[in-house]
Design a protein around this motif. Sequence first.
Motif, PDB file in Angstrom:
ATOM      1  N   GLU A   1      21.376 -22.807 -44.455  1.00  0.00           N
ATOM      2  CA  GLU A   1      21.291 -21.419 -44.018  1.00  0.00           C
ATOM      3  C   GLU A   1      20.309 -21.302 -42.868  1.00  0.00           C
ATOM      4  O   GLU A   1      19.278 -21.939 -42.855  1.00  0.00           O
ATOM      5  N   ALA A   2      20.674 -20.500 -41.891  1.00  0.00           N
ATOM      6  CA  ALA A   2      19.795 -20.304 -40.738  1.00  0.00           C
ATOM      7  C   ALA A   2      18.788 -19.224 -41.070  1.00  0.00           C
ATOM      8  O   ALA A   2      19.074 -18.305 -41.816  1.00  0.00           O
ATOM      9  N   ASP A   3      17.605 -19.355 -40.509  1.00  0.00           N
ATOM     10  CA  ASP A   3      16.588 -18.321 -40.680  1.00  0.00           C
ATOM     11  C   ASP A   3      16.960 -17.126 -39.832  1.00  0.00           C
ATOM     12  O   ASP A   3      17.265 -17.260 -38.649  1.00  0.00           O
ATOM     13  N   ALA A   4      16.940 -15.959 -40.421  1.00  0.00           N
ATOM     14  CA  ALA A   4      17.156 -14.742 -39.646  1.00  0.00           C
ATOM     15  C   ALA A   4      15.866 -14.413 -38.932  1.00  0.00           C
ATOM     16  O   ALA A   4      14.830 -14.290 -39.560  1.00  0.00           O
ATOM     17  N   SER A   5      15.895 -14.302 -37.613  1.00  0.00           N
ATOM     18  CA  SER A   5      14.667 -13.991 -36.881  1.00  0.00           C
ATOM     19  C   SER A   5      14.486 -12.496 -36.707  1.00  0.00           C
ATOM     20  O   SER A   5      13.410 -12.038 -36.370  1.00  0.00           O
ATOM     21  N   VAL A   6      15.544 -11.756 -36.931  1.00  0.00           N
ATOM     22  CA  VAL A   6      15.436 -10.306 -36.828  1.00  0.00           C
ATOM     23  C   VAL A   6      16.133  -9.704 -38.042  1.00  0.00           C
ATOM     24  O   VAL A   6      17.267 -10.033 -38.354  1.00  0.00           O
ATOM     25  N   ARG A   7      15.408  -8.836 -38.747  1.00  0.00           N
ATOM     26  CA  ARG A   7      15.964  -8.171 -39.923  1.00  0.00           C
ATOM     27  C   ARG A   7      15.690  -6.679 -39.765  1.00  0.00           C
ATOM     28  O   ARG A   7      14.551  -6.289 -39.620  1.00  0.00           O
ATOM     29  N   GLU A   8      16.718  -5.894 -39.782  1.00  0.00           N
ATOM     30  CA  GLU A   8      16.600  -4.442 -39.619  1.00  0.00           C
ATOM     31  C   GLU A   8      15.826  -4.083 -38.356  1.00  0.00           C
ATOM     32  O   GLU A   8      14.985  -3.189 -38.354  1.00  0.00           O
ATOM     33  N   GLY A   9      16.080  -4.828 -37.284  1.00  0.00           N
ATOM     34  CA  GLY A   9      15.462  -4.520 -36.004  1.00  0.00           C
ATOM     35  C   GLY A   9      14.009  -4.903 -35.875  1.00  0.00           C
ATOM     36  O   GLY A   9      13.380  -4.597 -34.877  1.00  0.00           O
ATOM     37  N   MET A  10      13.436  -5.587 -36.895  1.00  0.00           N
ATOM     38  CA  MET A  10      12.024  -5.970 -36.831  1.00  0.00           C
ATOM     39  C   MET A  10      11.904  -7.488 -36.800  1.00  0.00           C
ATOM     40  O   MET A  10      12.646  -8.183 -37.472  1.00  0.00           O
ATOM     41  N   GLU A  11      10.963  -7.971 -36.014  1.00  0.00           N
ATOM     42  CA  GLU A  11      10.700  -9.405 -35.978  1.00  0.00           C
ATOM     43  C   GLU A  11      10.111  -9.841 -37.309  1.00  0.00           C
ATOM     44  O   GLU A  11       9.238  -9.183 -37.852  1.00  0.00           O
ATOM     45  N   VAL A  12      10.612 -10.940 -37.840  1.00  0.00           N
ATOM     46  CA  VAL A  12      10.029 -11.519 -39.047  1.00  0.00           C
ATOM     47  C   VAL A  12       9.653 -12.959 -38.736  1.00  0.00           C
ATOM     48  O   VAL A  12      10.293 -13.599 -37.905  1.00  0.00           O
ATOM     49  N   PRO A  13       8.625 -13.463 -39.385  1.00  0.00           N
ATOM     50  CA  PRO A  13       8.212 -14.839 -39.115  1.00  0.00           C
ATOM     51  C   PRO A  13       9.316 -15.832 -39.494  1.00  0.00           C
ATOM     52  O   PRO A  13      10.100 -15.585 -40.404  1.00  0.00           O
ATOM     53  N   THR A  14       9.347 -16.954 -38.788  1.00  0.00           N
ATOM     54  CA  THR A  14      10.289 -18.014 -39.135  1.00  0.00           C
ATOM     55  C   THR A  14       9.854 -18.640 -40.458  1.00  0.00           C
ATOM     56  O   THR A  14       8.715 -18.428 -40.920  1.00  0.00           O
ATOM     57  N   LEU A  15      10.728 -19.411 -41.054  1.00  0.00           N
ATOM     58  CA  LEU A  15      10.397 -20.058 -42.322  1.00  0.00           C
ATOM     59  C   LEU A  15       9.156 -20.947 -42.194  1.00  0.00           C
ATOM     60  O   LEU A  15       8.245 -20.842 -43.020  1.00  0.00           O
TER      61      LEU A  15
ATOM     62  N   PHE B   1      11.103 -13.615 -56.246  1.00  0.00           N
ATOM     63  CA  PHE B   1      11.348 -14.235 -57.547  1.00  0.00           C
ATOM     64  C   PHE B   1      12.534 -15.181 -57.572  1.00  0.00           C
ATOM     65  O   PHE B   1      12.579 -16.088 -58.381  1.00  0.00           O
ATOM     66  N   GLN B   2      13.513 -15.017 -56.676  1.00  0.00           N
ATOM     67  CA  GLN B   2      14.700 -15.845 -56.785  1.00  0.00           C
ATOM     68  C   GLN B   2      15.319 -16.274 -55.459  1.00  0.00           C
ATOM     69  O   GLN B   2      16.274 -17.039 -55.450  1.00  0.00           O
ATOM     70  N   GLU B   3      14.815 -15.803 -54.343  1.00  0.00           N
ATOM     71  CA  GLU B   3      15.356 -16.226 -53.055  1.00  0.00           C
ATOM     72  C   GLU B   3      14.708 -17.544 -52.665  1.00  0.00           C
ATOM     73  O   GLU B   3      13.508 -17.599 -52.424  1.00  0.00           O
ATOM     74  N   VAL B   4      15.502 -18.592 -52.585  1.00  0.00           N
ATOM     75  CA  VAL B   4      14.993 -19.928 -52.301  1.00  0.00           C
ATOM     76  C   VAL B   4      15.515 -20.389 -50.944  1.00  0.00           C
ATOM     77  O   VAL B   4      16.709 -20.343 -50.677  1.00  0.00           O
ATOM     78  N   HIS B   5      14.583 -20.833 -50.112  1.00  0.00           N
ATOM     79  CA  HIS B   5      14.918 -21.393 -48.800  1.00  0.00           C
ATOM     80  C   HIS B   5      14.310 -22.782 -48.716  1.00  0.00           C
ATOM     81  O   HIS B   5      13.222 -23.029 -49.240  1.00  0.00           O
ATOM     82  N   GLN B   6      15.012 -23.672 -48.045  1.00  0.00           N
ATOM     83  CA  GLN B   6      14.526 -25.038 -47.884  1.00  0.00           C
ATOM     84  C   GLN B   6      14.188 -25.286 -46.419  1.00  0.00           C
ATOM     85  O   GLN B   6      14.897 -24.805 -45.537  1.00  0.00           O
ATOM     86  N   TRP B   7      13.109 -26.033 -46.203  1.00  0.00           N
ATOM     87  CA  TRP B   7      12.756 -26.431 -44.848  1.00  0.00           C
ATOM     88  C   TRP B   7      12.294 -27.871 -44.874  1.00  0.00           C
ATOM     89  O   TRP B   7      11.473 -28.259 -45.723  1.00  0.00           O
TER      90      TRP B   7
END
Length: 172
Positions: free
Chosen positions: A12-26, A160-166
């Motif tokens: 899964e790709a990191d979303a860099s923009v969520r709801e029009g706001m910048e969010v930090p990368t993984l 609690f349950q969203e898991v991302h791997q890097w």
Amino acid sequence: MRHQDEPVLGTEADASVREGMEVPTLPERIRGLVQREQFAVLCTQGHNQPYGSVVAFAISQNLKTAVFATPTATRKYRLLSRCDRVALVVDDRGGHPDNMMKVEAITATGQACQVEAGPEFDGWAELLVARHPYLKSFVAAPSTALFRIDILRYFYVTRFQEVHQWIPTSDG
């Protein structure tokens, strides 16, 4: 030689923009968590049993390596001497006692290696003591071993349950 210790999760790709706001990368979120938290649980194994130990740790800027110290007269040291596969768990649950959905956690898996006296030891000891100055005499004691963890992958959990791997790469 580095080996993979777990199957790779989906890419899964990191979303860099969520709801029009910048969010930090993984990697930025992982870096923020490991910089805020001073302690981790080191997970080792031996005699077909898991074992957890709280350790003061430091981590390299590129997030590929962690370091900690332990007395040589401990179960932790004996287990690390027999099996180099470890996990390091860092979380911020202390900052969110009433809302588990806000807790962030990482599990960094990799291989632990004792660092022998010399320039490499001096460099890793300096990193650890810079973060934990009260450990200076402990790290320098002959009865203390310094371990480096070569991190193979991170599992980052939020809500609690969203898991991302890097997986740290050679280019950071």
